[in-house]
Design an enzyme around this catalytic site. Structure first.
Site, PDB file in Angstrom:
ATOM      1  N   CYS A   9       1.239 -54.257  31.012  1.00  0.00           N
ATOM      2  CA  CYS A   9      -0.031 -54.941  30.801  1.00  0.00           C
ATOM      3  C   CYS A   9       1.273 -55.622  29.849  1.00  0.00           C
ATOM      4  CB  CYS A   9      -1.673 -55.038  30.920  1.00  0.00           C
ATOM      5  SG  CYS A   9      -1.358 -54.155  28.584  1.00  0.00           S
ATOM      6  N   ASN A  12       0.046 -54.017  26.220  1.00  0.00           N
ATOM      7  CA  ASN A  12      -0.147 -53.100  26.087  1.00  0.00           C
ATOM      8  C   ASN A  12      -1.054 -52.900  24.447  1.00  0.00           C
ATOM      9  OD1 ASN A  12       2.068 -50.551  25.022  1.00  0.00           O
ATOM     10  ND2 ASN A  12       0.696 -50.252  26.436  1.00  0.00           N
ATOM     11  N   CYS A  14      -4.351 -53.590  25.983  1.00  0.00           N
ATOM     12  CA  CYS A  14      -6.015 -53.609  25.997  1.00  0.00           C
ATOM     13  C   CYS A  14      -5.511 -52.643  27.463  1.00  0.00           C
ATOM     14  CB  CYS A  14      -6.492 -54.508  26.338  1.00  0.00           C
ATOM     15  SG  CYS A  14      -7.015 -56.425  25.373  1.00  0.00           S
ATOM     16  N   ARG A  15      -5.435 -52.913  28.563  1.00  0.00           N
ATOM     17  CA  ARG A  15      -5.591 -52.840  30.076  1.00  0.00           C
ATOM     18  C   ARG A  15      -4.142 -51.282  30.226  1.00  0.00           C
ATOM     19  NH1 ARG A  15      -4.172 -57.990  33.364  1.00  0.00           N
ATOM     20  NH2 ARG A  15      -3.085 -58.181  31.057  1.00  0.00           N
ATOM     21  N   SER A  16      -3.481 -51.455  30.073  1.00  0.00           N
ATOM     22  CA  SER A  16      -2.236 -50.559  29.686  1.00  0.00           C
ATOM     23  C   SER A  16      -2.968 -49.169  29.126  1.00  0.00           C
ATOM     24  CB  SER A  16      -0.547 -50.895  30.241  1.00  0.00           C
ATOM     25  OG  SER A  16      -0.979 -51.621  28.602  1.00  0.00           O
ATOM     26  N   ASP A 126      -7.373 -59.345  32.762  1.00  0.00           N
ATOM     27  CA  ASP A 126      -7.389 -59.786  30.974  1.00  0.00           C
ATOM     28  C   ASP A 126      -8.765 -59.473  30.370  1.00  0.00           C
ATOM     29  OD1 ASP A 126      -6.595 -59.568  28.861  1.00  0.00           O
ATOM     30  OD2 ASP A 126      -5.550 -61.929  28.897  1.00  0.00           O
TER      31      ASP A 126
HETATM   32  P1  4NP Z   1      -3.464 -56.750  27.633  1.00  0.00           P
HETATM   33  O1  4NP Z   1      -4.970 -57.684  27.446  1.00  0.00           O
HETATM   34  O2  4NP Z   1      -2.478 -57.610  28.537  1.00  0.00           O
HETATM   35  O3  4NP Z   1      -3.864 -55.588  28.723  1.00  0.00           O
HETATM   36  O4  4NP Z   1      -3.124 -56.093  26.485  1.00  0.00           O
HETATM   37  C1  4NP Z   1      -3.901 -58.630  26.703  1.00  0.00           C
HETATM   38  C2  4NP Z   1      -4.035 -58.455  25.495  1.00  0.00           C
HETATM   39  C3  4NP Z   1      -3.065 -60.114  24.391  1.00  0.00           C
HETATM   40  C4  4NP Z   1      -2.969 -60.462  24.394  1.00  0.00           C
HETATM   41  C5  4NP Z   1      -3.995 -61.065  25.851  1.00  0.00           C
HETATM   42  C6  4NP Z   1      -3.637 -59.592  27.009  1.00  0.00           C
HETATM   43  N1  4NP Z   1      -2.685 -61.376  23.595  1.00  0.00           N
HETATM   44  O5  4NP Z   1      -2.255 -63.414  24.289  1.00  0.00           O
HETATM   45  O6  4NP Z   1      -2.943 -61.968  23.041  1.00  0.00           O
END
Ligand code: 4NP
Length: 165
Positions: A9, A12, A14-16, A126
């Site tokens: 993702c 790395n 939240c989702r992954s 997200d």
């Molecule tokens: P992820 O979520 O891609 O599922 O880990 C996010 C984590 C951080 C950010 C965006 C999405 N950010 O903008 O910092």
């Protein structure tokens, strides 16, 4: 040869990591931990070296998944030689991975949700700027796709391992 799966993702955190922890538990429950290697990574470097977001850890823990030992890292070109399945959570990350993909990559690069049985979501949204319901939705989608992915790998990659002469 074991199968290997890399969930990807943006951050790395939240989702992954959720996909990593959920799939890891399914694989352990199936007794396939020697046959399937699992990891997760980010396309962006913002959170490299950090554990998953506390909201991610909390939501996963409430369903029995321990993500607390994971650490964010960024995808590298070497990952395309180490993993058979590279599974991004959304189309933006799929596009970034396609740009990084070596010409001789022989594995499967595609959306994780392609393995999901539900048809409403083709991507994992997200949850970073959402409330707790965003993290619950991630878990619901990931649990569904993890089941489909495990069935796919058992059918397509591990079938021969269970043959009795
Ligand atoms: P992820 O979520 O891609 O599922 O880990 C996010 C984590 C951080 C950010 C965006 C999405 N950010 O903008 O910092």
């Amino acid at each position: 040869m074991p199968s290997s799966v890399l969930f990807v993702c943006l951050g790395n955190i939240c989702r992954s990591p959720t996909a990593h922890g959920v799939f890891e538990k399914r694989v352990l429950e199936a007794g396939l931990e020697e046959k399937i290697i699992i990891d997760s990574a980010a396309t962006a470097a913002f959170h490299v070296g950090n554990p998953p977001d506390p909201r991610t850890i909390r939501a996963a823990a409430s369903r029995g998944y321990d993500l607390s030992q994971q650490i964010s890292r960024q995808v590298t070109r070497e990952d395309f030689y180490r993993f058979d399945f590279i599974l991004p959570m959304d189309r933006m990350n799929l596009g970034n991975l396609k740009a990084l993909q070596p010409k001789d990559f022989k594995g499967h690069l595609g959306l994780f949700m392609d393995f999901s049985k539900q048809r409403q979501y083709s991507q994992v949204p997200d949850p970073y700027s959402d409330g707790p319901e965003g993290f619950e939705l991630v878990l619901n989608l990931v649990e569904d796709a993890a089941q489909g992915l495990l069935e796919h790998i058992r059918r397509e990659k591990l079938q021969g391992d269970f043959c009795v002469e």
